[in-house]
Structure formats: structure tokens, C-alpha cells
Design a protein around this motif. Structure first.
Motif, PDB file in Angstrom:
ATOM      1  N   GLY A  81      12.889 -10.587 -17.913  1.00  0.00           N
ATOM      2  CA  GLY A  81      12.238 -11.584 -17.533  1.00  0.00           C
ATOM      3  C   GLY A  81      12.900 -13.180 -17.899  1.00  0.00           C
ATOM      4  N   ALA A  82      13.740 -13.135 -18.831  1.00  0.00           N
ATOM      5  CA  ALA A  82      14.218 -14.317 -18.993  1.00  0.00           C
ATOM      6  C   ALA A  82      15.307 -14.902 -18.153  1.00  0.00           C
ATOM      7  CB  ALA A  82      14.875 -14.483 -20.299  1.00  0.00           C
ATOM      8  N   GLN A 103      16.122  -5.929 -19.501  1.00  0.00           N
ATOM      9  CA  GLN A 103      17.146  -6.017 -20.469  1.00  0.00           C
ATOM     10  C   GLN A 103      17.883  -4.738 -20.350  1.00  0.00           C
ATOM     11  OE1 GLN A 103      15.764  -6.505 -24.735  1.00  0.00           O
ATOM     12  NE2 GLN A 103      17.792  -7.766 -25.034  1.00  0.00           N
ATOM     13  N   GLY A 104      19.251  -4.513 -20.315  1.00  0.00           N
ATOM     14  CA  GLY A 104      19.897  -3.346 -20.325  1.00  0.00           C
ATOM     15  C   GLY A 104      20.634  -2.746 -21.620  1.00  0.00           C
ATOM     16  N   GLY A 105      21.794  -3.061 -21.703  1.00  0.00           N
ATOM     17  CA  GLY A 105      22.638  -2.888 -22.814  1.00  0.00           C
ATOM     18  C   GLY A 105      24.143  -2.863 -22.918  1.00  0.00           C
ATOM     19  N   MET A 106      24.605  -2.830 -24.015  1.00  0.00           N
ATOM     20  CA  MET A 106      25.928  -3.210 -24.260  1.00  0.00           C
ATOM     21  C   MET A 106      26.764  -2.010 -25.076  1.00  0.00           C
ATOM     22  SD  MET A 106      28.920  -4.996 -23.679  1.00  0.00           S
ATOM     23  CE  MET A 106      28.179  -6.005 -22.414  1.00  0.00           C
ATOM     24  N   ASP A 107      27.853  -1.342 -24.347  1.00  0.00           N
ATOM     25  CA  ASP A 107      28.757  -0.730 -25.078  1.00  0.00           C
ATOM     26  C   ASP A 107      30.110  -0.873 -24.887  1.00  0.00           C
ATOM     27  OD1 ASP A 107      30.052   1.717 -26.156  1.00  0.00           O
ATOM     28  OD2 ASP A 107      28.853   3.044 -25.411  1.00  0.00           O
ATOM     29  N   LEU A 108      30.740  -1.698 -25.709  1.00  0.00           N
ATOM     30  CA  LEU A 108      32.023  -1.989 -25.407  1.00  0.00           C
ATOM     31  C   LEU A 108      33.194  -0.866 -25.092  1.00  0.00           C
ATOM     32  CD1 LEU A 108      33.404  -4.628 -27.958  1.00  0.00           C
ATOM     33  CD2 LEU A 108      33.240  -4.976 -25.325  1.00  0.00           C
ATOM     34  N   THR A 133      19.696 -21.000 -28.896  1.00  0.00           N
ATOM     35  CA  THR A 133      18.095 -20.623 -28.532  1.00  0.00           C
ATOM     36  C   THR A 133      18.035 -19.114 -29.462  1.00  0.00           C
ATOM     37  OG1 THR A 133      18.386 -19.482 -26.655  1.00  0.00           O
ATOM     38  CG2 THR A 133      17.960 -21.875 -26.522  1.00  0.00           C
ATOM     39  N   PRO A 134      16.790 -18.713 -29.749  1.00  0.00           N
ATOM     40  CA  PRO A 134      16.315 -17.407 -30.161  1.00  0.00           C
ATOM     41  C   PRO A 134      16.877 -16.394 -29.279  1.00  0.00           C
ATOM     42  CG  PRO A 134      14.638 -18.875 -30.651  1.00  0.00           C
ATOM     43  CD  PRO A 134      15.580 -19.805 -29.942  1.00  0.00           C
ATOM     44  N   GLY A 135      16.685 -16.410 -27.952  1.00  0.00           N
ATOM     45  CA  GLY A 135      17.137 -15.646 -27.138  1.00  0.00           C
ATOM     46  C   GLY A 135      18.696 -15.422 -26.957  1.00  0.00           C
ATOM     47  N   GLU A 136      19.359 -16.845 -27.227  1.00  0.00           N
ATOM     48  CA  GLU A 136      20.942 -16.701 -27.036  1.00  0.00           C
ATOM     49  C   GLU A 136      21.106 -15.670 -28.506  1.00  0.00           C
ATOM     50  OE1 GLU A 136      21.901 -20.483 -24.568  1.00  0.00           O
ATOM     51  OE2 GLU A 136      21.617 -20.944 -26.645  1.00  0.00           O
ATOM     52  N   ASP A 137      20.529 -16.026 -29.507  1.00  0.00           N
ATOM     53  CA  ASP A 137      20.873 -15.431 -30.598  1.00  0.00           C
ATOM     54  C   ASP A 137      20.651 -13.560 -30.600  1.00  0.00           C
ATOM     55  OD1 ASP A 137      21.392 -17.316 -32.518  1.00  0.00           O
ATOM     56  OD2 ASP A 137      19.443 -17.678 -33.365  1.00  0.00           O
ATOM     57  N   ARG A 138      19.618 -13.542 -29.890  1.00  0.00           N
ATOM     58  CA  ARG A 138      19.575 -12.058 -29.694  1.00  0.00           C
ATOM     59  C   ARG A 138      20.423 -11.337 -28.572  1.00  0.00           C
ATOM     60  NH1 ARG A 138      13.952 -13.675 -29.816  1.00  0.00           N
ATOM     61  NH2 ARG A 138      13.878 -13.972 -27.506  1.00  0.00           N
ATOM     62  N   MET A 139      21.080 -12.367 -27.783  1.00  0.00           N
ATOM     63  CA  MET A 139      22.070 -11.736 -26.823  1.00  0.00           C
ATOM     64  C   MET A 139      23.255 -11.870 -27.701  1.00  0.00           C
ATOM     65  SD  MET A 139      23.169 -13.670 -23.174  1.00  0.00           S
ATOM     66  CE  MET A 139      21.801 -13.437 -22.249  1.00  0.00           C
ATOM     67  N   LEU A 140      23.679 -12.657 -28.391  1.00  0.00           N
ATOM     68  CA  LEU A 140      24.930 -12.559 -29.127  1.00  0.00           C
ATOM     69  C   LEU A 140      24.817 -11.421 -30.151  1.00  0.00           C
ATOM     70  CD1 LEU A 140      27.649 -13.665 -30.146  1.00  0.00           C
ATOM     71  CD2 LEU A 140      26.314 -15.084 -31.949  1.00  0.00           C
ATOM     72  N   ALA A 141      23.778 -10.970 -30.683  1.00  0.00           N
ATOM     73  CA  ALA A 141      23.504  -9.975 -31.673  1.00  0.00           C
ATOM     74  C   ALA A 141      23.802  -8.388 -30.856  1.00  0.00           C
ATOM     75  CB  ALA A 141      22.192  -9.702 -32.206  1.00  0.00           C
ATOM     76  N   LEU A 142      23.431  -8.479 -29.615  1.00  0.00           N
ATOM     77  CA  LEU A 142      23.616  -7.268 -28.627  1.00  0.00           C
ATOM     78  C   LEU A 142      25.155  -7.448 -28.289  1.00  0.00           C
ATOM     79  CD1 LEU A 142      22.630  -5.025 -26.995  1.00  0.00           C
ATOM     80  CD2 LEU A 142      21.485  -6.651 -25.314  1.00  0.00           C
TER      81      LEU A 142
END
Ligand SMILES: Cc1cc2nc3c(=O)[nH]c(=O)nc-3n(C[C@H](O)[C@H](O)[C@H](O)COP(=O)(O)O)c2cc1C
Length: 164
Positions: A81-82, A103-108, A133-142
Motif C-alpha cells: 500500500g505504501a 510487498q514482494g521480496g528480494m533475492d540477490l 523514514t521507518p519505511g525506508e529503513d525496512r526497505m534497506l533491511a530487505l
């Protein structure tokens, strides 16, 4: 909603899994975009799903040229939704056009050449960014650790729209 098929574009499989989940829940036929272009008549009303690449829904323009796209799902790294408004803007869709970001995922390990390089650059840029932002933090972690968020709980909005 009067949708006759689900059409999608997926690079590493997350969007394909959302398309399959939606097909299972609605009993609609599901096609990868390349197959849909060969098998579905022009003008067919469809729900289109594509992975998010640099803010755009991959394959949307091609799909919209051939089919009557009634709603769009963009599958990316952000919270579900973001990114709805960003996608609407990227494709110049009107305010009442149904857009769902999932939200999907990431697999390098599943990314090849240029895409892997782009993700490494994006990760580096986001890690260097101050005031995330907190959302950007979560995206970075992913981005850094990888992850798989595909699940039926993200489909509530689009299913409600399909069943309306
Ligand atoms: C080159 C590249 C650019 C991307 N750009 C975005 C983006 O702008 N926004 C986003 O949320 N995710 C972005 N992603 C992440 C993918 O959309 C995400 O990994 C998605 O789950 C991939 O789906 P798929 O497995 O169906 O290909 C990008 C990924 C790659 C490889």
C-alpha cells in the motif's frame, strides 16, 4: 469486477506467486504477459500485475496497449500500500483508477548482471542516506538481507476490488 484474466510480469518469481494466489482465490485464468499477448484477444479486461522497477510497473505499458487493464498491482520492496500513489503518478493513472502495491521480496542470487548491479548501487545509496523514514529503513533491511514477504494477507485490498 468484470475481469476475465490475470496477466503478470515477474523477474524473480514474487509477482508470479501473487498472480497464482489471486488466480486460486478467484478461479480466473492467469497468464504471463508474453503468453497473454499470444493467447488472449485484444481488449480483454484484465487485472495486471508487474514488479516495480525504478518506480514503474514492469510491462504495464505493453499490457495496456493490448488489453483493457482494469486495475494494476505493483510488486516491490515497500510495505503493501505504501507506493500506490507513486505508481499512479508514474503511469499517469487517474485518481479513481485502482492501484495496489504489494510487498514482494528480494533475492540477490536470482538477479542477473545489470539488475544485480542496480540493486547493489541502490543499497549503497540508501545506506548512505540520512534521515530515512521507518519505511525506508525496512526497505534497506530487505535490500541488505533479502527476504520473501509474499502472502495472502497482502491481497485483501485487491481481492475486495475483484469481488466488488
Ligand atoms: C533493477 C531493479 C529495480 C527495482 N526498483 C524497485 C523500485 O523502484 N521500487 C520497489 O519497491 N522495488 C524495486 N525493485 C524490487 C523488486 O520490485 C522486487 O524485488 C520484486 O519483489 C520483484 O518481483 P519479481 O520476483 O516478480 O521479479 C527493484 C528491483 C530491481 C532488480
Amino acid at each position: 469486477m468484470n475481469v476475465k484474466a490475470i496477466v503478470y510480469t515477474s523477474n524473480t518469481g514474487y509477482t508470479a506467486r501473487y498472480a497464482a494466489l489471486l488466480a486460486e482465490k478467484t478461479a480466473l485464468p492467469v497468464y504471463a504477459l508474453d503468453a497473454a499477448l499470444k493467447q488472449l484477444p485484444a481488449g480483454t479486461p484484465v487485472l495486471y500485475l508487474g514488479w516495480l522497477m525504478a518506480g514503474s510497473v514492469k510491462g504495464y505499458r505493453k499490457a495496456a496497449k493490448r488489453f483493457a487493464v482494469k486495475a494494476v498491482c505493483g510488486v516491490g520492496l515497500g510495505d503493501t500500500g505504501a507506493q500506490d500513489e507513486a505508481v499512479r503518478k508514474a503511469h499517469a493513472l487517474s485518481a479513481d483508477f485502482p492501484v495496489f502495491t504489494l510487498q514482494g521480496g528480494m533475492d540477490l542470487n536470482k538477479l542477473s548482471g545489470l539488475y544485480k548491479f542496480a540493486i547493489k548501487m541502490l543499497t549503497r545509496a540508501m545506506a548512505a542516506q540520512k534521515n530515512r523514514t521507518p519505511g525506508e529503513d525496512r526497505m534497506l533491511a530487505l535490500l541488505q538481507a533479502g527476504g520473501d514477504y509474499v502472502g495472502p494477507e497482502h491481497l485483501t485490498g485487491v481481492l475486495a476490488w475483484l469481488q466488488a
